[in-house]
Design a protein around this motif. Structure first.
Motif, PDB file in Angstrom:
ATOM      1  N   GLN A 175     -20.162 -31.724  20.015  1.00 62.19           N
ATOM      2  CA  GLN A 175     -19.419 -32.977  19.989  1.00 62.19           C
ATOM      3  C   GLN A 175     -19.385 -33.593  21.380  1.00 62.19           C
ATOM      4  O   GLN A 175     -18.864 -33.008  22.323  1.00 62.19           O
ATOM      5  CB  GLN A 175     -17.977 -32.738  19.509  1.00 62.19           C
ATOM      6  CG  GLN A 175     -17.124 -33.993  19.439  1.00 62.19           C
ATOM      7  CD  GLN A 175     -17.658 -34.988  18.433  1.00 62.19           C
ATOM      8  OE1 GLN A 175     -17.735 -34.723  17.243  1.00 62.19           O
ATOM      9  NE2 GLN A 175     -18.045 -36.169  18.920  1.00 62.19           N
ATOM     10  N   SER A 191     -24.050 -35.769  20.655  1.00 64.18           N
ATOM     11  CA  SER A 191     -23.393 -35.115  19.515  1.00 64.18           C
ATOM     12  C   SER A 191     -24.447 -34.609  18.533  1.00 64.18           C
ATOM     13  O   SER A 191     -25.510 -35.223  18.388  1.00 64.18           O
ATOM     14  CB  SER A 191     -22.472 -36.096  18.788  1.00 64.18           C
ATOM     15  OG  SER A 191     -21.273 -36.297  19.501  1.00 64.18           O
ATOM     16  N   TYR A 225     -18.012 -36.787  23.658  1.00 67.89           N
ATOM     17  CA  TYR A 225     -16.764 -37.540  23.597  1.00 67.89           C
ATOM     18  C   TYR A 225     -16.831 -38.791  24.462  1.00 67.89           C
ATOM     19  O   TYR A 225     -16.864 -38.706  25.682  1.00 67.89           O
ATOM     20  CB  TYR A 225     -15.596 -36.685  24.118  1.00 67.89           C
ATOM     21  CG  TYR A 225     -15.208 -35.555  23.195  1.00 67.89           C
ATOM     22  CD1 TYR A 225     -14.286 -35.758  22.175  1.00 67.89           C
ATOM     23  CD2 TYR A 225     -15.751 -34.278  23.355  1.00 67.89           C
ATOM     24  CE1 TYR A 225     -13.913 -34.718  21.325  1.00 67.89           C
ATOM     25  CE2 TYR A 225     -15.384 -33.240  22.510  1.00 67.89           C
ATOM     26  CZ  TYR A 225     -14.468 -33.471  21.507  1.00 67.89           C
ATOM     27  OH  TYR A 225     -14.097 -32.452  20.672  1.00 67.89           O
ATOM     28  N   ARG A 263     -12.000 -31.646  13.318  1.00 65.08           N
ATOM     29  CA  ARG A 263     -13.412 -31.533  13.696  1.00 65.08           C
ATOM     30  C   ARG A 263     -14.166 -30.961  12.502  1.00 65.08           C
ATOM     31  O   ARG A 263     -13.902 -29.850  12.056  1.00 65.08           O
ATOM     32  CB  ARG A 263     -13.593 -30.637  14.917  1.00 65.08           C
ATOM     33  CG  ARG A 263     -15.068 -30.404  15.229  1.00 65.08           C
ATOM     34  CD  ARG A 263     -15.284 -29.809  16.592  1.00 65.08           C
ATOM     35  NE  ARG A 263     -16.682 -29.397  16.777  1.00 65.08           N
ATOM     36  CZ  ARG A 263     -17.264 -29.242  17.938  1.00 65.08           C
ATOM     37  NH1 ARG A 263     -16.588 -29.491  19.044  1.00 65.08           N
ATOM     38  NH2 ARG A 263     -18.514 -28.844  18.027  1.00 65.08           N
ATOM     39  N   ILE A 300     -20.286 -30.255  12.560  1.00 60.85           N
ATOM     40  CA  ILE A 300     -20.598 -30.737  13.921  1.00 60.85           C
ATOM     41  C   ILE A 300     -20.880 -29.539  14.807  1.00 60.85           C
ATOM     42  O   ILE A 300     -20.014 -28.691  15.016  1.00 60.85           O
ATOM     43  CB  ILE A 300     -19.435 -31.573  14.481  1.00 60.85           C
ATOM     44  CG1 ILE A 300     -19.252 -32.855  13.666  1.00 60.85           C
ATOM     45  CG2 ILE A 300     -19.680 -31.916  15.955  1.00 60.85           C
ATOM     46  CD1 ILE A 300     -17.980 -33.618  13.988  1.00 60.85           C
ATOM     47  N   HIS A 304     -20.605 -43.527  15.131  1.00 54.73           N
ATOM     48  CA  HIS A 304     -19.956 -42.293  15.599  1.00 54.73           C
ATOM     49  C   HIS A 304     -18.942 -42.723  16.669  1.00 54.73           C
ATOM     50  O   HIS A 304     -19.297 -42.933  17.829  1.00 54.73           O
ATOM     51  CB  HIS A 304     -20.987 -41.324  16.150  1.00 54.73           C
ATOM     52  CG  HIS A 304     -22.076 -40.989  15.173  1.00 54.73           C
ATOM     53  ND1 HIS A 304     -21.841 -40.286  14.017  1.00 54.73           N
ATOM     54  CD2 HIS A 304     -23.402 -41.287  15.174  1.00 54.73           C
ATOM     55  CE1 HIS A 304     -22.974 -40.146  13.346  1.00 54.73           C
ATOM     56  NE2 HIS A 304     -23.925 -40.747  14.019  1.00 54.73           N
ATOM     57  N   CYS A 332     -15.327 -38.278  17.097  1.00 51.10           N
ATOM     58  CA  CYS A 332     -15.639 -37.660  15.809  1.00 51.10           C
ATOM     59  C   CYS A 332     -16.939 -38.258  15.273  1.00 51.10           C
ATOM     60  O   CYS A 332     -17.165 -39.461  15.406  1.00 51.10           O
ATOM     61  CB  CYS A 332     -14.539 -37.912  14.777  1.00 51.10           C
ATOM     62  SG  CYS A 332     -12.906 -37.278  15.221  1.00 51.10           S
ATOM     63  N   GLU A 358     -16.108 -30.462  25.798  1.00 48.89           N
ATOM     64  CA  GLU A 358     -15.811 -29.723  24.554  1.00 48.89           C
ATOM     65  C   GLU A 358     -14.750 -28.651  24.799  1.00 48.89           C
ATOM     66  O   GLU A 358     -13.842 -28.470  23.977  1.00 48.89           O
ATOM     67  CB  GLU A 358     -17.091 -29.086  23.993  1.00 48.89           C
ATOM     68  CG  GLU A 358     -17.950 -30.051  23.203  1.00 48.89           C
ATOM     69  CD  GLU A 358     -18.866 -29.337  22.230  1.00 48.89           C
ATOM     70  OE1 GLU A 358     -18.633 -29.407  21.012  1.00 48.89           O
ATOM     71  OE2 GLU A 358     -19.823 -28.697  22.693  1.00 48.89           O
ATOM     72  N   GLN A 400     -21.530 -41.523  21.646  1.00 43.56           N
ATOM     73  CA  GLN A 400     -21.677 -40.066  21.520  1.00 43.56           C
ATOM     74  C   GLN A 400     -23.083 -39.564  21.848  1.00 43.56           C
ATOM     75  O   GLN A 400     -23.749 -38.952  21.015  1.00 43.56           O
ATOM     76  CB  GLN A 400     -21.246 -39.627  20.122  1.00 43.56           C
ATOM     77  CG  GLN A 400     -19.771 -39.866  19.905  1.00 43.56           C
ATOM     78  CD  GLN A 400     -19.217 -39.213  18.665  1.00 43.56           C
ATOM     79  OE1 GLN A 400     -19.713 -38.189  18.200  1.00 43.56           O
ATOM     80  NE2 GLN A 400     -18.178 -39.791  18.117  1.00 43.56           N
TER      81      GLN A 400
END
Length: 377
Positions: free
Chosen positions: A257, A129, A259, A250, A254, A97, A101, A228, A126
């Protein structure tokens, strides 16, 4: 202890039965791969664009790494390329990941089940996520996390493995805890230890690191929400502006998310032929904090796969990929032309700061012809 408490809290945060802490996010991959059954000579499929340690972890336990192509926008492993690479020697897949994304985990798990393969998720980028409400690291057979200093949850160095299978947990524990193993993790994760009868290492984390992780975890949910919101703002503003720089898509599956960095796509044609590097330099001149991506694993200057210090020259050439001549089209495209990133601390900035970044992009977009003329000189 703080380590024990963090493990319990992090397992709850991710939604797995077990979690254990290790020294870094490379040995987490090594131990997780061994615990799910990867042995020397097995093949492990890895995306061609990732931090080099993803591949090194598999090579260092005697497995052969098969690098495959990626989705050119989300930079996750391409399911079609993944399935095409499977042979009778394939034992595991490491979906990564990457940046901002998630990998298509529906496709990865479908392929893994069809071919009876193990899945170790690389979640170094991530923490938190979620794919259809299930956390990255709780979908495959094990999840591997890094707490290195650049990560959203950090202790300077460190890592963790999450899993649901008590046998996977026990083996990981023995491998990192000099061979000791909890006799029954259902009763106690950490106590009633016995001889694990594996080949153990000292991959332990420290109490001080665990203190830092507990503090970081207490802030992570709120910070993830803030990132987000910031990413959504930048996505919408860039779409409104138009131009060659847009947020990567995106996936609607998901549901949360996290980052490490926000991922963007760059369209050289829409930029009138301006090279990505020239565009980035113009952004930097405006003070906008955009950057590129890792080099392809098979061509990363940090990693000479054919050096005498690498295991590759000592493997049977007939059974290992020819990394010297490997070219994965979407990896090449992303690295050269198509992919741009922005690091996660930016997404904790004020709305006024985020607006300044968008203004910087607009200024560069207004000067594309000038930048192109300078590029020719």
């Amino acid at each position: 202890s703080n380590e024990r408490q963090f493990c319990k809290d992090y397992a709850k945060f991710i939604g797995t039965k077990y979690c254990l802490c290790l020294a870094n996010g490379t040995v987490t991959l090594q131990c997780a791969l061994q615990a799910v059954g990867v042995k020397p000579g097995d093949e492990v499929i890895v995306p061609g664009l990732t931090w080099v340690a993803t591949a090194q972890a598999a090579l260092d336990i005697g497995a052969n790494v098969v690098l495959v192509d990626i989705d050119r926008e989300t930079l996750g492993i391409d399911p079609a390329a993944l399935e095409k690479a499977i042979t009778r020697r394939t034992r595991a897949i490491i979906p990564v990941h990457l940046y901002g994304c998630m990998t298509d985990m529906d496709a990865v798990m479908r392929i893994a089940r069809k071919h009876k393969l193990k899945v170790v998720e690389d979640v170094a980028h991530q923490h938190g996520s979620q794919w259809r409400g299930k956390s990255a690291g709780a979908i495959g057979d094990a999840g591997s996390y890094s707490f290195q200093q650049s990560k959203v949850l950090t202790s300077g160095e460190g890592g963790a493995i999450t899993c649901n299978d008590p046998e996977v947990y026990k083996v990981c524990f023995a491998l990192k805890q000099v061979g000791w193993m909890p006799k029954d993790p259902k009763k106690s994760w950490f106590d009633n230890l016995g001889y694990g009868n594996h080949y153990g290492h000292n991959y332990r984390i420290t109490e001080m690191q665990a203190v830092l992780l507990r503090g970081g975890l207490s802030r992570l949910k709120a910070q993830t929400e803030q990132r987000e919101e910031a990413a959504a703002f930048i996505r919408e503003e860039l779409a409104r502006l138009g131009g060659p720089l847009q947020a990567a898509r995106r996936d609607p599956r998901i549901t949360r998310q996290a980052y490490y960095g926000m991922t963007f796509k760059y369209d050289k044609v829409a930029a009138g032929g301006v090279e990505k590097q020239a565009y980035l330099e113009a952004l930097h001149a405006e003070g906008a904090p955009f950057g590129g991506v890792y080099a392809p694993v098979y061509r990363n200057g940090l990693l000479n796969l054919y050096d005498s210090t690498s295991p590759v020259p000592f493997r049977d050439r007939k059974t290992i990929q020819n990394y010297r001549h490997l070219k994965l089209p979407n990896v090449e495209y992303a690295c050269r032309d198509g992919a741009v990133t922005m690091t996660h601390p930016v997404l904790l900035g004020s709305r006024a700061y985020l607006k300044q970044i968008v203004i910087a992009v607009a200024r560069v977009n207004a000067r594309l012809a000038e930048i192109k003329a300078g590029q020719r000189k």
